[in-house]
Design a protein around this motif. Sequence first.
Motif, PDB file in Angstrom:
ATOM      1  N   GLN A  27       0.827  -0.959   0.058  1.00 26.40           N
ATOM      2  CA  GLN A  27       0.020  -0.023   0.112  1.00 26.40           C
ATOM      3  C   GLN A  27       0.950   1.320   0.013  1.00 26.40           C
ATOM      4  O   GLN A  27       1.828   1.476   0.808  1.00 26.40           O
ATOM      5  CB  GLN A  27      -0.935  -0.077   1.333  1.00 26.40           C
ATOM      6  N   PRO A  28       0.400   2.305  -0.566  1.00 23.31           N
ATOM      7  CA  PRO A  28       1.146   3.700  -0.604  1.00 23.31           C
ATOM      8  C   PRO A  28       0.872   4.329   0.557  1.00 23.31           C
ATOM      9  O   PRO A  28      -0.155   3.871   1.398  1.00 23.31           O
ATOM     10  CB  PRO A  28       0.439   4.378  -1.711  1.00 23.31           C
ATOM     11  N   LEU A  29       1.790   5.018   1.131  1.00 20.45           N
ATOM     12  CA  LEU A  29       1.731   5.714   2.313  1.00 20.45           C
ATOM     13  C   LEU A  29       1.463   7.038   1.984  1.00 20.45           C
ATOM     14  O   LEU A  29       1.782   7.809   1.215  1.00 20.45           O
ATOM     15  CB  LEU A  29       3.021   5.610   3.071  1.00 20.45           C
ATOM     16  N   PHE A  30       0.518   7.581   2.927  1.00 23.91           N
ATOM     17  CA  PHE A  30       0.158   9.124   2.862  1.00 23.91           C
ATOM     18  C   PHE A  30       0.790  10.000   3.827  1.00 23.91           C
ATOM     19  O   PHE A  30       0.722   9.517   5.074  1.00 23.91           O
ATOM     20  CB  PHE A  30      -1.317   9.109   2.838  1.00 23.91           C
ATOM     21  N   GLU A  31       1.234  11.192   3.547  1.00 25.01           N
ATOM     22  CA  GLU A  31       1.655  12.127   4.639  1.00 25.01           C
ATOM     23  C   GLU A  31       0.523  12.148   5.495  1.00 25.01           C
ATOM     24  O   GLU A  31      -0.584  12.501   5.015  1.00 25.01           O
ATOM     25  CB  GLU A  31       2.190  13.418   3.849  1.00 25.01           C
ATOM     26  N   GLY A  32       0.903  12.217   6.841  1.00 23.44           N
ATOM     27  CA  GLY A  32       0.148  12.754   8.100  1.00 23.44           C
ATOM     28  C   GLY A  32      -0.748  11.335   8.444  1.00 23.44           C
ATOM     29  O   GLY A  32      -1.457  11.458   9.437  1.00 23.44           O
ATOM     30  N   PHE A  33      -0.601  10.251   7.806  1.00 21.57           N
ATOM     31  CA  PHE A  33      -1.299   9.160   8.058  1.00 21.57           C
ATOM     32  C   PHE A  33      -0.765   8.712   9.505  1.00 21.57           C
ATOM     33  O   PHE A  33       0.478   8.574   9.905  1.00 21.57           O
ATOM     34  CB  PHE A  33      -1.043   7.864   7.479  1.00 21.57           C
ATOM     35  N   GLY A  34      -1.878   8.431  10.498  1.00 18.14           N
ATOM     36  CA  GLY A  34      -1.378   8.316  11.943  1.00 18.14           C
ATOM     37  C   GLY A  34      -1.209   9.499  12.954  1.00 18.14           C
ATOM     38  O   GLY A  34      -0.759   9.273  13.870  1.00 18.14           O
ATOM     39  N   HIS A  35      -1.050  10.754  12.330  1.00 21.03           N
ATOM     40  CA  HIS A  35      -0.816  11.803  12.937  1.00 21.03           C
ATOM     41  C   HIS A  35      -1.865  12.926  12.740  1.00 21.03           C
ATOM     42  O   HIS A  35      -1.392  14.163  12.963  1.00 21.03           O
ATOM     43  CB  HIS A  35       0.634  12.519  12.231  1.00 21.03           C
ATOM     44  N   GLY A  36      -3.156  12.463  12.400  1.00 18.66           N
ATOM     45  CA  GLY A  36      -4.172  13.581  12.430  1.00 18.66           C
ATOM     46  C   GLY A  36      -4.575  14.223  11.282  1.00 18.66           C
ATOM     47  O   GLY A  36      -5.333  15.130  11.283  1.00 18.66           O
ATOM     48  N   GLY A  37      -4.189  13.778  10.265  1.00 20.68           N
ATOM     49  CA  GLY A  37      -4.523  14.223   9.098  1.00 20.68           C
ATOM     50  C   GLY A  37      -3.792  14.160   7.562  1.00 20.68           C
ATOM     51  O   GLY A  37      -2.629  14.534   7.523  1.00 20.68           O
ATOM     52  N   ILE A  38      -4.492  13.278   7.065  1.00 22.47           N
ATOM     53  CA  ILE A  38      -3.767  12.638   5.650  1.00 22.47           C
ATOM     54  C   ILE A  38      -3.729  13.954   4.554  1.00 22.47           C
ATOM     55  O   ILE A  38      -4.886  14.557   4.419  1.00 22.47           O
ATOM     56  CB  ILE A  38      -4.497  11.454   5.156  1.00 22.47           C
ATOM     57  N   THR A  39      -2.797  14.010   4.204  1.00 19.60           N
ATOM     58  CA  THR A  39      -2.637  15.038   3.106  1.00 19.60           C
ATOM     59  C   THR A  39      -2.495  14.728   1.651  1.00 19.60           C
ATOM     60  O   THR A  39      -3.400  14.751   0.900  1.00 19.60           O
ATOM     61  CB  THR A  39      -1.456  16.116   3.569  1.00 19.60           C
ATOM     62  N   LYS A  40      -1.326  13.995   1.323  1.00 20.38           N
ATOM     63  CA  LYS A  40      -1.187  13.532   0.217  1.00 20.38           C
ATOM     64  C   LYS A  40      -0.047  12.377  -0.016  1.00 20.38           C
ATOM     65  O   LYS A  40       0.445  12.167   0.923  1.00 20.38           O
ATOM     66  CB  LYS A  40      -0.428  14.823  -0.906  1.00 20.38           C
ATOM     67  N   LYS A  41      -0.338  11.620  -1.128  1.00 21.44           N
ATOM     68  CA  LYS A  41       0.276  10.407  -1.338  1.00 21.44           C
ATOM     69  C   LYS A  41       1.942  10.736  -1.302  1.00 21.44           C
ATOM     70  O   LYS A  41       2.368  11.923  -1.927  1.00 21.44           O
ATOM     71  CB  LYS A  41      -0.096   9.511  -2.493  1.00 21.44           C
ATOM     72  N   TYR A  42       2.900  10.050  -0.706  1.00 22.90           N
ATOM     73  CA  TYR A  42       4.290  10.078  -0.751  1.00 22.90           C
ATOM     74  C   TYR A  42       4.737   9.935  -2.174  1.00 22.90           C
ATOM     75  O   TYR A  42       3.938   9.129  -3.012  1.00 22.90           O
ATOM     76  CB  TYR A  42       5.043   9.094   0.006  1.00 22.90           C
ATOM     77  N   PRO A  43       5.615  10.761  -2.677  1.00 20.23           N
ATOM     78  CA  PRO A  43       6.047  10.579  -3.989  1.00 20.23           C
ATOM     79  C   PRO A  43       6.804   9.354  -4.496  1.00 20.23           C
ATOM     80  O   PRO A  43       7.912   9.287  -3.927  1.00 20.23           O
ATOM     81  CB  PRO A  43       7.161  11.780  -4.230  1.00 20.23           C
ATOM     82  N   TYR A  44       6.086   8.389  -5.071  1.00 23.47           N
ATOM     83  CA  TYR A  44       6.719   7.206  -5.510  1.00 23.47           C
ATOM     84  C   TYR A  44       7.117   7.286  -7.059  1.00 23.47           C
ATOM     85  O   TYR A  44       6.302   8.105  -7.782  1.00 23.47           O
ATOM     86  CB  TYR A  44       5.730   5.971  -5.316  1.00 23.47           C
ATOM     87  N   THR A  45       7.936   6.325  -7.492  1.00 24.07           N
ATOM     88  CA  THR A  45       8.394   6.485  -8.777  1.00 24.07           C
ATOM     89  C   THR A  45       7.436   5.638  -9.774  1.00 24.07           C
ATOM     90  O   THR A  45       6.704   4.881  -8.932  1.00 24.07           O
ATOM     91  CB  THR A  45       9.626   6.018  -9.171  1.00 24.07           C
ATOM     92  N   ALA A  46       7.409   5.952 -11.019  1.00 19.17           N
ATOM     93  CA  ALA A  46       6.348   5.208 -11.616  1.00 19.17           C
ATOM     94  C   ALA A  46       6.592   3.651 -11.490  1.00 19.17           C
ATOM     95  O   ALA A  46       5.833   2.640 -11.493  1.00 19.17           O
ATOM     96  CB  ALA A  46       6.516   5.519 -13.125  1.00 19.17           C
ATOM     97  N   GLU A  47       7.756   3.012 -11.203  1.00 23.22           N
ATOM     98  CA  GLU A  47       8.178   1.597 -11.090  1.00 23.22           C
ATOM     99  C   GLU A  47       7.714   1.064  -9.705  1.00 23.22           C
ATOM    100  O   GLU A  47       7.021   0.050  -9.680  1.00 23.22           O
ATOM    101  CB  GLU A  47       9.900   1.496 -11.280  1.00 23.22           C
ATOM    102  N   GLN A  48       7.896   2.045  -8.685  1.00 21.45           N
ATOM    103  CA  GLN A  48       7.245   1.821  -7.382  1.00 21.45           C
ATOM    104  C   GLN A  48       5.957   1.711  -7.623  1.00 21.45           C
ATOM    105  O   GLN A  48       5.055   0.710  -6.932  1.00 21.45           O
ATOM    106  CB  GLN A  48       7.659   2.597  -6.428  1.00 21.45           C
ATOM    107  N   GLU A  49       5.068   2.462  -8.289  1.00 23.33           N
ATOM    108  CA  GLU A  49       3.724   2.444  -8.196  1.00 23.33           C
ATOM    109  C   GLU A  49       3.459   1.167  -9.072  1.00 23.33           C
ATOM    110  O   GLU A  49       2.224   0.459  -8.706  1.00 23.33           O
ATOM    111  CB  GLU A  49       3.112   3.705  -8.955  1.00 23.33           C
TER     112      GLU A  49
END
Length: 109
Positions: A27-49
């Motif tokens: 699963q992709p990780l989202f910034e702010g997950f577990g800290h009270g406010g999901i903002t945006k998905k971490y920047p993954y490369t096309a290969e990682q996606e």
Amino acid sequence: MVPERFDDCVEFANRLKQEVRCSIALQPLFEGFGHGGITKKYPYTAEQEHIMKNFRGRPELKKLPASAADLQVKYADGKTEQLSTFDLIANDQTNFVGWDCYAGIELSL
């Protein structure tokens, strides 16, 4: 999966799926997950996606009931597609505009 530790996570997931009969989804990780406010998905490369989208455990060895995470998605153009909630998150298809969410409300009645 923090992008800097991505390779470690994939290596572990590959070892795990060889040793344990279980479903595994990367699963992709989202910034702010577990800290009270999901903002945006971490920047993954096309290969990682691509790796996250296509990685699967060993479900063919199990006889499990259909998952509640499996959804029939119907697009505005009439096309339908069978996806899981994991697929929707991995493909960044969770930005629903004009929808209301009542998750959990029926459990409180």
